[in-house]
Design a protein around this motif. Structure first.
Motif, PDB file in Angstrom:
ATOM      1  N   THR A 118      -0.429  -3.295  -1.225  1.00 54.00           N
ATOM      2  CA  THR A 118      -1.698  -4.036  -1.119  1.00 54.00           C
ATOM      3  C   THR A 118      -2.271  -4.322  -2.510  1.00 54.00           C
ATOM      4  N   ARG A 172      -3.667  -8.304  -6.545  1.00 53.65           N
ATOM      5  CA  ARG A 172      -3.575  -8.806  -7.922  1.00 53.65           C
ATOM      6  C   ARG A 172      -3.036 -10.243  -7.948  1.00 53.65           C
ATOM      7  N   GLY A 226     -13.569   0.346  -6.971  1.00 52.67           N
ATOM      8  CA  GLY A 226     -13.858   0.584  -5.541  1.00 52.67           C
ATOM      9  C   GLY A 226     -12.700   0.147  -4.655  1.00 52.67           C
ATOM     10  N   LEU A 227     -12.871   0.322  -3.354  1.00 52.38           N
ATOM     11  CA  LEU A 227     -11.849  -0.131  -2.398  1.00 52.38           C
ATOM     12  C   LEU A 227     -12.321  -1.426  -1.766  1.00 52.38           C
ATOM     13  N   ILE A 235      -8.133  -6.116   4.013  1.00 52.78           N
ATOM     14  CA  ILE A 235      -6.789  -5.520   4.020  1.00 52.78           C
ATOM     15  C   ILE A 235      -6.013  -5.963   5.266  1.00 52.78           C
ATOM     16  N   PHE A 239      -1.407   1.601   0.997  1.00 52.12           N
ATOM     17  CA  PHE A 239      -1.926   1.349   2.353  1.00 52.12           C
ATOM     18  C   PHE A 239      -1.206   2.304   3.302  1.00 52.12           C
ATOM     19  N   ARG A 273      -5.238   3.351   3.085  1.00 46.69           N
ATOM     20  CA  ARG A 273      -6.032   4.039   2.071  1.00 46.69           C
ATOM     21  C   ARG A 273      -7.323   4.603   2.642  1.00 46.69           C
ATOM     22  N   GLN A 280      -7.842   2.263   8.081  1.00 48.16           N
ATOM     23  CA  GLN A 280      -6.553   1.577   7.810  1.00 48.16           C
ATOM     24  C   GLN A 280      -5.378   2.301   8.464  1.00 48.16           C
ATOM     25  N   ARG A 319      -3.648  -3.522 -17.104  1.00 43.33           N
ATOM     26  CA  ARG A 319      -4.419  -3.516 -15.858  1.00 43.33           C
ATOM     27  C   ARG A 319      -5.867  -3.188 -16.172  1.00 43.33           C
TER      28      ARG A 319
HETATM   29  P1  AMP Z   1      -3.233  -0.024  -6.479  1.00 50.33           P
HETATM   30  O1  AMP Z   1      -2.373  -1.014  -7.170  1.00 50.33           O
HETATM   31  O2  AMP Z   1      -2.659   0.402  -5.156  1.00 50.33           O
HETATM   32  O3  AMP Z   1      -3.652   1.123  -7.328  1.00 50.33           O
HETATM   33  O4  AMP Z   1      -4.590  -0.813  -6.092  1.00 50.33           O
HETATM   34  C1  AMP Z   1      -5.474  -1.338  -7.071  1.00 50.33           C
HETATM   35  C2  AMP Z   1      -6.831  -1.611  -6.443  1.00 50.33           C
HETATM   36  O5  AMP Z   1      -6.693  -2.557  -5.379  1.00 50.33           O
HETATM   37  C3  AMP Z   1      -7.516  -0.407  -5.809  1.00 50.33           C
HETATM   38  O6  AMP Z   1      -8.243   0.385  -6.727  1.00 50.33           O
HETATM   39  C4  AMP Z   1      -8.437  -1.078  -4.797  1.00 50.33           C
HETATM   40  O7  AMP Z   1      -9.576  -1.636  -5.434  1.00 50.33           O
HETATM   41  C5  AMP Z   1      -7.599  -2.242  -4.290  1.00 50.33           C
HETATM   42  N1  AMP Z   1      -6.795  -1.830  -3.125  1.00 50.33           N
HETATM   43  C6  AMP Z   1      -5.437  -1.770  -3.063  1.00 50.33           C
HETATM   44  N2  AMP Z   1      -5.032  -1.398  -1.826  1.00 50.33           N
HETATM   45  C7  AMP Z   1      -6.153  -1.193  -1.101  1.00 50.33           C
HETATM   46  C8  AMP Z   1      -6.406  -0.777   0.237  1.00 50.33           C
HETATM   47  N3  AMP Z   1      -5.406  -0.474   1.078  1.00 50.33           N
HETATM   48  N4  AMP Z   1      -7.690  -0.679   0.657  1.00 50.33           N
HETATM   49  C9  AMP Z   1      -8.707  -0.980  -0.163  1.00 50.33           C
HETATM   50  N5  AMP Z   1      -8.532  -1.356  -1.430  1.00 50.33           N
HETATM   51  C10 AMP Z   1      -7.273  -1.480  -1.915  1.00 50.33           C
END
Ligand code: AMP
Length: 389
Positions: free
Chosen positions: A32, A37, A58-59, A65, A87, A89, A93, A134
């Motif tokens: 995800t 990105r 944040g999420l 999602i 995911f 998370r 979900q 990043r």
């Molecule tokens: P990651 O690459 O998995 O570390 O994700 C980077 C950012 O994307 C996270 O800090 C969240 O802001 C967002 N993100 C990625 N996956 C999720 C998810 N399943 N639920 C909510 N936010 C997500």
């Protein structure tokens, strides 16, 4: 199908390990974080909303999602499994994932959690910031992400612990060492996943002959409702007495009897690698029943094979069998043969469509000799079997 979720705090190495796993197990990768990105890079409206949340650590919302995951899954319907990274998370979900996999008639087979001390995670993310640029790998944002992880993501682990599919492993050491620990868990998981095949085709298409041979070659348990009925009838069991009249007339037995027969056999073979079903499903109701029974026993259908033979060939084979040393009562009269073929024609389309919709149906030309047909079947099953490993 093999579905895995890779779990753990930010910076623990989920992305690095995922890349190794998808190659080895031929899985579709759903990250995800990567999808979000990409949305940001393309400057989509979803990306713009996500950007503001991600740079603060944040999420993004569960609604967002679902939207991206559904879209991603819809482009990958013909795969033999998924690897989910990032995911589920949140607990919401986790329910979403259950629903999505249920729609695909499957399960999450294992969640592997990588564990590492917080100071190491922080160091890794700061090092990554230099390499990958990043925006969320800066110190203040890392702290928020770790807080979010503890508050919202750790409860997901409890959800899967309760389901018995949660496997924590040490996420420190070399990439290779961590990978070995992951492979160990996945290989054990794979041993527990059954490979189930349904053999369809008109009477006389060779389902019995080929099914037994396939079962032997692939070390699967062969279940033929017809043969089970013959045994029950000969033993004068309760099921046998109920089934006799239908059986001798070549009429399909009531579904309750079919359920009982199949369930008994599934229960008798707790350690099997999988089943080959012959003679069921004979209609759409039985297709649903078989799905339900498999799900009840923690497994699902891997492959449907339709043995195709022209009607006339079917007829010829059945009347030849009637004259052989192993005649069936229902092969002895022409009108019974015709009735069985007609019954097949009227029911089979729906059953085939049922499995085709799921991309689990393969047609095999079964008009050749036994050996020729077996060769084609062997390839089809081997291919599906390897792809599912
Ligand atoms: P990651 O690459 O998995 O570390 O994700 C980077 C950012 O994307 C996270 O800090 C969240 O802001 C967002 N993100 C990625 N996956 C999720 C998810 N399943 N639920 C909510 N936010 C997500």
């Amino acid at each position: 199908m093999l579905n895995i979720a890779i779990f753990g705090p930010p910076g623990v190495g989920k992305g690095t390990q995922s890349k190794l796993l998808i190659e080895k197990y031929n899985l579709a990768y759903i990250s995800t974080g990567d999808i979000l990105r990409e949305e940001i890079r393309k400057e989509t409206s979803l990306g713009m909303v996500a950007k503001n949340i991600i740079i603060k650590g944040g999420l993004v919302s569960d609604e967002m999602i679902v939207e991206i995951i559904e879209k991603e899954i819809d482009t990958k319907l013909d795969v033999y499994g998924f690897l989910f990274d990032g995911f589920p998370r949140t607990k919401v979900q986790a329910y979403i994932l259950e629903g999505l996999l249920l729609k695909m008639h499957s399960f999450l087979h294992c969640m592997i959690s990588l564990e590492a001390p917080e100071n190491e995670l922080i160091e890794r993310m700061l090092a990554r910031a230099k390499k990958e640029n990043r925006k969320d790998d800066i110190r203040e944002v890392i702290d928020v992400r770790l807080r979010e992880y503890k508050a919202k993501t750790i409860p997901v682990a409890t959800f899967y612990k309760e389901k018995g599919v949660y496997h924590p492993i040490k996420g420190t050491g070399s990439i290779n060492d961590i990978n070995k620990r992951l492979l160990n868990v996945i290989d054990k998981t794979l041993k527990g996943i059954r490979f189930n095949v349904v053999l369809l085709g008109p009477p006389g298409s060779g389902k019995g002959t080929q099914g037994k041979k396939l079962a032997e070659k692939f070390d699967l348990t062969y279940i033929s409702t017809g043969s089970l009925l013959v045994k029950e009838i000969a033993n004068r069991s309760e099921i046998g007495d109920q089934a006799r009249e239908y059986f001798e007339k070549g009429i399909i037995v009531p579904d309750e009897i079919a359920i009982q027969l199949i369930e008994n056999e599934i229960n008798k073979n707790p350690n099997t690698r999988g089943f080959i079903f012959k003679g069921i499903p004979r209609n759409i109701v039985q297709a649903y029943i078989l799905d339900g029974l498999l799900r009840k026993h923690g497994t699902s259908l891997s492959l449907g094979i339709n043995l195709q033979v022209p009607v006339l060939e079917s007829f010829k084979r059945l009347s030849a069998r009637a004259r052989s040393g192993d005649p069936r009562k229902y092969d002895m009269k022409t009108d019974l043969i015709i009735h069985r073929i007609e019954q097949y024609i009227s029911q089979s389309k729906k059953v085939n469509t049922f499995y085709k919709k799921r991309n689990r149906m393969i047609e095999v030309d079964a008009s050749g000799s036994k050996n020729e047909v077996f060769k084609s079947l062997y390839k089809v099953v081997e291919n599906a079997f390897l792809k599912s490993r």
